[in-house]
Scaffold this active site. Structure first.
Site, mmCIF file in Angstrom:
data_model
loop_
_atom_site.group_PDB
_atom_site.id
_atom_site.type_symbol
_atom_site.label_atom_id
_atom_site.label_comp_id
_atom_site.label_asym_id
_atom_site.label_seq_id
_atom_site.Cartn_x
_atom_site.Cartn_y
_atom_site.Cartn_z
ATOM 1 N N GLY A 1 4.101 22.607 -23.377
ATOM 2 C CA GLY A 1 2.859 23.389 -23.320
ATOM 3 C C GLY A 1 2.449 23.923 -24.678
ATOM 4 O O GLY A 1 2.950 23.490 -25.723
ATOM 5 N N GLY A 2 1.555 24.888 -24.663
ATOM 6 C CA GLY A 2 0.995 25.431 -25.895
ATOM 7 C C GLY A 2 1.867 26.490 -26.550
ATOM 8 O O GLY A 2 1.571 26.959 -27.649
ATOM 9 N N GLU B 1 14.728 4.768 -8.220
ATOM 10 C CA GLU B 1 14.386 5.945 -9.024
ATOM 11 C C GLU B 1 14.137 5.667 -10.514
ATOM 12 O O GLU B 1 13.062 5.949 -11.041
ATOM 13 C CB GLU B 1 15.530 6.963 -8.884
ATOM 14 C CG GLU B 1 15.469 8.157 -9.822
ATOM 15 C CD GLU B 1 14.330 9.107 -9.500
ATOM 16 O OE1 GLU B 1 14.151 9.426 -8.323
ATOM 17 O OE2 GLU B 1 13.627 9.541 -10.432
ATOM 18 N N GLN C 1 16.264 7.441 -0.477
ATOM 19 C CA GLN C 1 15.921 8.824 -0.847
ATOM 20 C C GLN C 1 14.441 9.208 -0.722
ATOM 21 O O GLN C 1 14.118 10.273 -0.170
ATOM 22 C CB GLN C 1 16.373 9.106 -2.279
ATOM 23 C CG GLN C 1 16.177 10.554 -2.669
ATOM 24 C CD GLN C 1 16.589 10.908 -4.090
ATOM 25 O OE1 GLN C 1 16.189 11.920 -4.595
ATOM 26 N NE2 GLN C 1 17.396 10.098 -4.737
ATOM 27 N N ASP D 1 11.922 9.441 -6.736
ATOM 28 C CA ASP D 1 12.221 9.422 -5.301
ATOM 29 C C ASP D 1 11.752 10.710 -4.617
ATOM 30 O O ASP D 1 10.821 10.710 -3.811
ATOM 31 C CB ASP D 1 13.728 9.268 -5.081
ATOM 32 C CG ASP D 1 14.172 7.827 -5.239
ATOM 33 O OD1 ASP D 1 13.339 6.928 -5.114
ATOM 34 O OD2 ASP D 1 15.371 7.602 -5.476
HETATM 35 N N1 COA Z 1 15.933 -3.333 12.589
HETATM 36 C C1 COA Z 1 15.911 -4.562 12.032
HETATM 37 N N2 COA Z 1 15.701 -4.785 10.725
HETATM 38 C C2 COA Z 1 15.532 -3.698 9.935
HETATM 39 C C3 COA Z 1 15.563 -2.384 10.441
HETATM 40 C C4 COA Z 1 15.768 -2.228 11.834
HETATM 41 N N3 COA Z 1 15.810 -1.025 12.403
HETATM 42 N N4 COA Z 1 15.367 -1.534 9.427
HETATM 43 C C5 COA Z 1 15.238 -2.278 8.316
HETATM 44 N N5 COA Z 1 15.327 -3.571 8.619
HETATM 45 C C6 COA Z 1 15.229 -4.719 7.692
HETATM 46 C C7 COA Z 1 13.890 -4.791 7.002
HETATM 47 O O1 COA Z 1 12.916 -5.277 7.853
HETATM 48 C C8 COA Z 1 14.234 -5.725 5.851
HETATM 49 O O2 COA Z 1 14.240 -7.051 6.335
HETATM 50 P P1 COA Z 1 13.492 -8.274 5.600
HETATM 51 O O3 COA Z 1 13.975 -8.269 4.189
HETATM 52 O O4 COA Z 1 13.971 -9.463 6.382
HETATM 53 O O5 COA Z 1 12.053 -8.036 5.685
HETATM 54 C C9 COA Z 1 15.665 -5.363 5.542
HETATM 55 O O6 COA Z 1 16.138 -4.583 6.645
HETATM 56 C C10 COA Z 1 15.940 -4.562 4.284
HETATM 57 O O7 COA Z 1 14.835 -3.775 3.891
HETATM 58 P P2 COA Z 1 14.563 -3.479 2.350
HETATM 59 O O8 COA Z 1 13.563 -2.396 2.270
HETATM 60 O O9 COA Z 1 14.235 -4.770 1.666
HETATM 61 O O10 COA Z 1 15.977 -2.920 1.841
HETATM 62 P P3 COA Z 1 16.752 -3.169 0.471
HETATM 63 O O11 COA Z 1 18.028 -2.408 0.596
HETATM 64 O O12 COA Z 1 16.875 -4.597 0.115
HETATM 65 O O13 COA Z 1 15.824 -2.477 -0.667
HETATM 66 C C11 COA Z 1 14.642 -0.635 -1.699
HETATM 67 C C12 COA Z 1 15.848 -1.097 -0.851
HETATM 68 C C13 COA Z 1 14.685 0.865 -1.772
HETATM 69 C C14 COA Z 1 14.762 -1.205 -3.111
HETATM 70 C C15 COA Z 1 13.338 -1.121 -1.022
HETATM 71 O O14 COA Z 1 13.340 -0.704 0.317
HETATM 72 C C16 COA Z 1 12.087 -0.616 -1.725
HETATM 73 O O15 COA Z 1 11.696 -1.105 -2.787
HETATM 74 N N6 COA Z 1 11.398 0.365 -1.118
HETATM 75 C C17 COA Z 1 10.136 0.872 -1.577
HETATM 76 C C18 COA Z 1 10.301 1.776 -2.759
HETATM 77 C C19 COA Z 1 11.244 2.907 -2.486
HETATM 78 O O16 COA Z 1 11.085 3.691 -1.591
HETATM 79 N N7 COA Z 1 12.234 3.014 -3.393
HETATM 80 C C20 COA Z 1 13.077 4.171 -3.478
HETATM 81 C C21 COA Z 1 14.166 4.199 -2.557
HETATM 82 S S1 COA Z 1 14.973 5.732 -2.782
#
Ligand code: COA
Length: 415
Positions: A246-247, A138, A16, A167
């Site tokens: 607020g106030g 979030e 998001q 988010d």
């Molecule tokens: N080709 C190949 N690999 C890809 C890719 C692509 N096009 N796009 C993503 N990937 C891989 C990433 O490199 C990652 O690999 P790695 O773990 O080996 O480095 C993997 O996919 C997953 O990425 P990740 O971001 O760890 O996803 P997740 O589902 O485990 O975690 C979140 C999701 C949101 C918790 C995490 O991305 C996060 O903390 N983001 C930052 C904060 C944020 O934006 N949070 C709010 C989300 S609404």
């Protein structure tokens, strides 16, 4: 011309926070190229599915006006294509878990080498510090940013809010950072790193609560319900139910029908400037001049009782009648509108804030359009792309790859 026409965004965002940012930029006319893993795509495509086989509303409502290219940025062929995309784009946006792009070999230093004009924008849960490695969603951000601690009823547990301030709020902050960096680039000629931590974004939106934290040193917060209830303040800004931040004191008050309708409520603000009008409306003309009620200071210790009296009046009216009566008298009130009422609101349809969009897999659905209205740049909402819908088009148009090269990349599993 659209405001951001000609700006190419390499959109590595998912879920998001990042997608809300790039959706805004797309509405303002940027060409947003969403890079997704072949065969998988943004995880939200298949989360909270309501129409089997179709992209979810979670995905469609966050990814309008974008193009989708599938690319395995971990394969050698995929990395070569990704490098070319970095060369030809102006902005790269990502919100992966900390270090994910570095692990693919695309550090900020490497990105600058490939394209010194690149603006590289990221959302992370936390900034540098003890939690910088954490994955964050979030509600974690709402808790870590001060929102949960200050939301909820007095004496009850911390609460998260329905508004996605961690988010979508951070996505908004990031979008401002990106357009600011684009503006600076017009005179510096250089790109730069733009970083927004969700904790920081939430804390920014909770600014008034840090204000109150410091005001506690000067004594009780008299506009909080605690004061009129005679409750002690602790050493941190407390949860204050529906008290106004607020106030001008305000509360949520029941309206006619509240016994059966969970949204038959109004917000009512006792703005000092219109106190006399309030007294007339609730049939308490004697409160206008009575020194016990006439000034804001005199009212503070008895706000609970005053709002109780006002509620006796609001309970005799519907939330819309309260609005119709109070609005002409400049008394600030607001009906509690349900999602159903908002979805059906004609005026929001007319301004493009609620939009009906057609989608080839799921048919018509409602979405929230662009909440920022530019007179020279109307935001037309176009449906979200199917997974990889524009892969060939982007590889050919943006990168100038031949049909043969595209076929080879596909055979290698890179796209
Ligand atoms: N080709 C190949 N690999 C890809 C890719 C692509 N096009 N796009 C993503 N990937 C891989 C990433 O490199 C990652 O690999 P790695 O773990 O080996 O480095 C993997 O996919 C997953 O990425 P990740 O971001 O760890 O996803 P997740 O589902 O485990 O975690 C979140 C999701 C949101 C918790 C995490 O991305 C996060 O903390 N983001 C930052 C904060 C944020 O934006 N949070 C709010 C989300 S609404």
């Amino acid at each position: 011309m659209k405001a951001l026409e000609g700006v190419k965004i390499l959109d590595m965002t998912h879920v998001q926070s990042g997608p809300t940012c790039t959706q805004l930029l797309a509405w303002f006319g940027a060409d947003v190229i969403k890079v997704e893993r072949p065969g998988v795509g943004d995880a939200t495509r298949k989360q909270l599915v309501d129409v089997p086989g179709a992209d979810s509303l979670y995905f469609t409502m966050l990814n309008h006006n974008k193009r989708s290219v599938t690319l395995n940025t971990k394969s050698d062929e995929g990395k070569a294509i990704f490098t070319k995309l970095i060369e030809s784009c102006d902005v790269m946006v990502e919100n992966f878990a900390p270090g994910a792009l570095d692990r693919m070999g695309f550090t900020w230093e490497r990105i600058q080498e490939i394209n010194p004009r690149m603006i590289y924008a990221s959302v992370k849960g936390f900034g540098p510090g003890p939690y910088s490695d954490c994955k964050v969603y979030e509600n974690v951000a709402q808790c870590a940013g001060g929102s949960a601690s200050t939301t909820g009823h007095i004496g009850d547990i911390p609460m998260v809010t329905g508004a996605q301030i961690g988010d979508s709020g951070t996505g908004l902050h990031l979008a401002l950072g990106i357009v600011t960096a684009l503006f600076q680039r017009t005179h510096s000629g250089r790109g730069q790193r733009v970083e927004c931590a969700m904790q920081d974004g939430v804390l920014n939106l909770c600014r008034v609560k840090l204000r109150d934290q410091q005001r506690l040193k000067a004594g009780p917060l008299k506009e909080y319900s605690h004061f009129s209830k005679g409750l002690e303040f602790g050493d941190a800004t407390p949860r204050a139910g529906n008290d106004s931040g607020g106030g001008q004191p305000g509360r949520i008050l029941a309206c006619k029908g509240h016994e059966t309708d969970p949204d038959a409520y109004t917000y009512f603000i006792t703005q000092a400037a219109v106190w006399k009008n309030i007294c007339d409306v609730i049939d308490k003309p004697e409160w206008k001049e009575d020194p016990e009620y006439a000034t804001p200071e005199a009212r503070l210790p008895k706000l609970d009782a005053i709002f109780g009296t006002i509620e006796e009046w609001t309970k005799t009216k519907t939330k819309f009648e309260v609005m119709e009566i109070c609005n002409p008298l400049n008394i600030p009130v607001g009906p509690i509108l349900s999602m159903k009422e908002l979805a059906e609101d004609q005026s929001l349809r007319e301004t493009g804030t609620i939009v009906e969009v057609d989608h080839p897999e799921r048919g018509a659905y409602l979405t929230v359009g662009c909440p920022i209205k530019l007179s020279d740049c109307p935001a037309d909402v176009k449906r979200s792309p199917l997974l990889g819908e524009h892969t060939d088009e982007i590889l050919a148009q943006v990168l100038g790859m031949s049909e043969e090269e595209i076929a080879k990349a596909r055979e290698a599993g890179a796209v």
